[in-house]
Motif scaffolding. Structure first.
Motif, PDB file in Angstrom:
ATOM      1  N   PHE A  71      13.711  30.139  46.645  1.00  0.00           N
ATOM      2  CA  PHE A  71      14.876  29.425  46.127  1.00  0.00           C
ATOM      3  C   PHE A  71      15.730  28.808  47.227  1.00  0.00           C
ATOM      4  O   PHE A  71      16.233  27.708  47.071  1.00  0.00           O
ATOM      5  N   CYS A  72      15.913  29.525  48.335  1.00  0.00           N
ATOM      6  CA  CYS A  72      16.802  28.976  49.369  1.00  0.00           C
ATOM      7  C   CYS A  72      16.114  28.808  50.715  1.00  0.00           C
ATOM      8  O   CYS A  72      16.725  28.314  51.664  1.00  0.00           O
ATOM      9  N   MET A  80      12.753  38.393  37.724  1.00  0.00           N
ATOM     10  CA  MET A  80      13.896  37.904  38.510  1.00  0.00           C
ATOM     11  C   MET A  80      15.020  37.443  37.589  1.00  0.00           C
ATOM     12  O   MET A  80      16.184  37.636  37.873  1.00  0.00           O
ATOM     13  N   GLY A  85      17.408  41.742  51.764  1.00  0.00           N
ATOM     14  CA  GLY A  85      18.467  42.589  51.210  1.00  0.00           C
ATOM     15  C   GLY A  85      17.874  43.800  50.517  1.00  0.00           C
ATOM     16  O   GLY A  85      16.773  43.722  49.967  1.00  0.00           O
ATOM     17  N   LEU A 117      14.064  44.856  46.746  1.00  0.00           N
ATOM     18  CA  LEU A 117      14.286  43.901  47.833  1.00  0.00           C
ATOM     19  C   LEU A 117      14.790  42.588  47.250  1.00  0.00           C
ATOM     20  O   LEU A 117      14.316  42.135  46.213  1.00  0.00           O
ATOM     21  N   SER A 118      15.761  41.982  47.932  1.00  0.00           N
ATOM     22  CA  SER A 118      16.252  40.676  47.486  1.00  0.00           C
ATOM     23  C   SER A 118      16.291  39.737  48.685  1.00  0.00           C
ATOM     24  O   SER A 118      16.212  40.170  49.835  1.00  0.00           O
ATOM     25  N   CYS A 119      16.434  38.471  48.391  1.00  0.00           N
ATOM     26  CA  CYS A 119      16.651  37.520  49.467  1.00  0.00           C
ATOM     27  C   CYS A 119      17.965  37.884  50.156  1.00  0.00           C
ATOM     28  O   CYS A 119      18.918  38.302  49.505  1.00  0.00           O
ATOM     29  N   ALA A 120      18.029  37.712  51.468  1.00  0.00           N
ATOM     30  CA  ALA A 120      19.240  38.077  52.210  1.00  0.00           C
ATOM     31  C   ALA A 120      20.310  36.993  52.114  1.00  0.00           C
ATOM     32  O   ALA A 120      21.464  37.233  52.458  1.00  0.00           O
ATOM     33  N   ASP A 121      19.945  35.815  51.662  1.00  0.00           N
ATOM     34  CA  ASP A 121      20.903  34.710  51.637  1.00  0.00           C
ATOM     35  C   ASP A 121      21.340  34.295  50.235  1.00  0.00           C
ATOM     36  O   ASP A 121      22.423  33.771  50.055  1.00  0.00           O
ATOM     37  N   CYS A 122      20.465  34.486  49.237  1.00  0.00           N
ATOM     38  CA  CYS A 122      20.899  34.279  47.854  1.00  0.00           C
ATOM     39  C   CYS A 122      20.534  35.574  47.112  1.00  0.00           C
ATOM     40  O   CYS A 122      19.965  36.466  47.681  1.00  0.00           O
ATOM     41  N   TYR A 123      20.863  35.664  45.862  1.00  0.00           N
ATOM     42  CA  TYR A 123      20.625  36.937  45.171  1.00  0.00           C
ATOM     43  C   TYR A 123      19.215  37.073  44.616  1.00  0.00           C
ATOM     44  O   TYR A 123      18.938  38.008  43.887  1.00  0.00           O
ATOM     45  N   ALA A 124      18.326  36.143  44.903  1.00  0.00           N
ATOM     46  CA  ALA A 124      17.010  36.152  44.271  1.00  0.00           C
ATOM     47  C   ALA A 124      16.284  37.480  44.464  1.00  0.00           C
ATOM     48  O   ALA A 124      16.205  38.012  45.563  1.00  0.00           O
ATOM     49  N   GLY A 125      15.749  37.993  43.386  1.00  0.00           N
ATOM     50  CA  GLY A 125      15.009  39.240  43.455  1.00  0.00           C
ATOM     51  C   GLY A 125      14.823  39.846  42.079  1.00  0.00           C
ATOM     52  O   GLY A 125      15.324  39.289  41.110  1.00  0.00           O
ATOM     53  N   PRO A 126      14.129  40.950  41.975  1.00  0.00           N
ATOM     54  CA  PRO A 126      13.454  41.679  43.038  1.00  0.00           C
ATOM     55  C   PRO A 126      12.250  40.909  43.615  1.00  0.00           C
ATOM     56  O   PRO A 126      11.420  40.431  42.870  1.00  0.00           O
ATOM     57  N   PHE A 145      26.299  37.423  51.613  1.00  0.00           N
ATOM     58  CA  PHE A 145      25.305  36.431  51.222  1.00  0.00           C
ATOM     59  C   PHE A 145      25.743  35.048  51.638  1.00  0.00           C
ATOM     60  O   PHE A 145      26.918  34.711  51.551  1.00  0.00           O
ATOM     61  N   ARG A 146      24.783  34.231  52.023  1.00  0.00           N
ATOM     62  CA  ARG A 146      25.124  32.891  52.436  1.00  0.00           C
ATOM     63  C   ARG A 146      25.454  32.010  51.235  1.00  0.00           C
ATOM     64  O   ARG A 146      26.347  31.193  51.282  1.00  0.00           O
ATOM     65  N   PHE A 147      24.707  32.191  50.157  1.00  0.00           N
ATOM     66  CA  PHE A 147      24.949  31.365  48.975  1.00  0.00           C
ATOM     67  C   PHE A 147      25.470  32.245  47.861  1.00  0.00           C
ATOM     68  O   PHE A 147      24.731  33.005  47.258  1.00  0.00           O
ATOM     69  N   PHE A 198      22.395  33.113  40.762  1.00  0.00           N
ATOM     70  CA  PHE A 198      21.755  34.393  40.538  1.00  0.00           C
ATOM     71  C   PHE A 198      22.732  35.482  40.113  1.00  0.00           C
ATOM     72  O   PHE A 198      22.396  36.643  40.105  1.00  0.00           O
ATOM     73  N   ILE A 218      19.287  41.696  40.306  1.00  0.00           N
ATOM     74  CA  ILE A 218      19.785  42.213  41.584  1.00  0.00           C
ATOM     75  C   ILE A 218      21.302  42.411  41.571  1.00  0.00           C
ATOM     76  O   ILE A 218      21.816  43.454  41.990  1.00  0.00           O
ATOM     77  N   ILE A 267      23.966  45.209  46.066  1.00  0.00           N
ATOM     78  CA  ILE A 267      23.288  45.308  47.362  1.00  0.00           C
ATOM     79  C   ILE A 267      23.907  46.435  48.194  1.00  0.00           C
ATOM     80  O   ILE A 267      25.121  46.573  48.270  1.00  0.00           O
ATOM     81  N   PHE A 323      22.619  47.150  51.588  1.00  0.00           N
ATOM     82  CA  PHE A 323      22.699  46.584  52.936  1.00  0.00           C
ATOM     83  C   PHE A 323      21.675  45.484  53.074  1.00  0.00           C
ATOM     84  O   PHE A 323      20.808  45.328  52.213  1.00  0.00           O
ATOM     85  N   LYS A 324      21.800  44.709  54.120  1.00  0.00           N
ATOM     86  CA  LYS A 324      20.771  43.725  54.385  1.00  0.00           C
ATOM     87  C   LYS A 324      20.435  43.691  55.858  1.00  0.00           C
ATOM     88  O   LYS A 324      21.197  44.158  56.699  1.00  0.00           O
ATOM     89  N   ILE A 325      19.273  43.118  56.134  1.00  0.00           N
ATOM     90  CA  ILE A 325      18.838  42.954  57.525  1.00  0.00           C
ATOM     91  C   ILE A 325      18.825  41.463  57.827  1.00  0.00           C
ATOM     92  O   ILE A 325      18.301  40.675  57.040  1.00  0.00           O
TER      93      ILE A 325
END
Lengths: 121, 211
Positions: free
Chosen positions: A26-27, A49, A80, A91-100, B26-28, B33, B38, B43, B45-47
């Motif tokens: 997605f991102c 998702m 994430g 597990l999710s994307c670290a930049d948007c909420y997409a997941g699992p 989160f960046r976005f 979402f 999710i 959340i 934590f994140k890496i």
């Protein structure tokens, strides 16, 4: 959805590992470097998702059987981890909420990323 | 397997409920979402992997959202943390006043040398602003902590803040490493050079350093 249930191994797997860089669908956030995770086949149920909220509270799931196995969480470039649900973290994307995008096992500390839920490039 | 990174830093996001900690994570933070599976679980934590002056740095960033209503974060949460982002909301006076309480909480629970940074979030909401930038800066000077106003919504200064905090931690670690392992003692080649200097102390300075 007309997504193929199984993805062609030869396009994505080389020497038992991910041949390509793994990104968010997605991102585009980078999740794994190429050749950093092992390809495995195992049957595992994952929540969709996007959940259809009209179906009232019940989590809709699908069975997935192709994963990338990541033994050390610091192998991930960006990822994430959700709060723990029954011995797992999703597990999710670290930049948007997409997941699992997959799941993390508390006991073994290993992570599994579903091939069908990520972008290969 | 070989380690594929140079540094690993554990960071925490701390501040009152509603200041936007999760949005900073989160960046976005768009609504795409927000109805997803999710976001209902939340959340932990994140890496994130960043490049700092040619070094590969892994950031493990913990969101304390959900715990902050107890006004304190437990010692277990602070354990091993090397950097803390103190977040307030510029449209919420109370969240700004509480930064002092959070700093006290950190002093009581976290390691004494933890790096800190204050973020005044939601600076895009100028019409609703209750805390001026000057007051944020003043507080930061008082505690000798770095400060920046951010807008998670507009992605303003969020990246900058993480890079700044990470760079400060890295600098502190390198300083510590150097102190416990002076450059001269690190390799055989250096050792040799140090010995040579001892044999023929040509300048007043090198003699002084031997003493």
């Amino acid at each position: 959805m007309d997504k193929p249930a199984e993805m062609s191994q030869k396009d994505y797997v080389e020497d038992g590992q991910n041949k390509l860089i793994i990104k968010c669908k997605f991102c585009g956030s980078k999740i794994l470097d190429k050749k950093s995770a092992k390809y495995i086949m195992q049957e595992k149920e994952l929540p969709f998702m996007q959940q259809d909220t009209r179906k009232g509270g019940e989590v809709q799931i699908e069975t997935i059987n192709q994963f990338y196995h990541v033994e050390n969480m610091y192998t991930f470039e960006n990822i994430g981890f959700t709060h723990t649900v029954a011995n797992h973290k999703y597990l999710s994307c670290a930049d948007c909420y997409a997941g699992p995008l997959g799941y993390y096992e508390i006991d073994t500390k290993h992570s599994y990323v579903a091939l069908t839920r990520v972008e290969h490039c | 397997m070989a380690k594929t990174y140079d540094y690993l830093f554990k960071l925490l996001l701390i501040g009152d409920s509603g200041v936007g900690k999760t949005s900073i994570l989160f960046r976005f933070s768009e609504d795409a979402f927000n109805i997803s599976f999710i976001s209902t679980i939340g959340i932990d934590f994140k890496i994130r992997t960043i490049d700092l002056d040619g070094k590969k740095v892994k950031l493990q960033i913990w969101d304390t959202a959900g715990q902050e209503r107890f006004r304190t974060i437990t010692t277990a949460y602070y354990r091993g943390s090397m950097g803390i982002m103190l977040v307030y909301d510029v449209t919420n006076e109370k969240s700004f006043e509480n930064i002092k309480n959070w700093i006290r909480n950190i002093e009581e629970n976290a390691s004494a040398d933890v790096e800190k940074m204050i973020l005044g979030n939601k600076c895009d909401l100028d019409a609703k602003r209750q805390v001026s930038k000057e007051r944020g800066e003043q507080l930061a000077i008082e505690y000798q902590i770095k400060f920046v106003e951010t807008s998670a919504k507009d992605s303003l200064n969020v990246e900058y803040a993480f890079y700044t905090l990470a760079r400060d931690i890295k600098a502190k670690m390198e300083k510590k490493q150097e102190a416990s392992n002076p450059p001269g003692a690190r390799s055989g080649a250096h050792q040799l050079r140090a010995n040579e200097q001892q044999r023929k102390p040509t300048s007043w300075l090198s003699r002084c350093s031997v003493l």
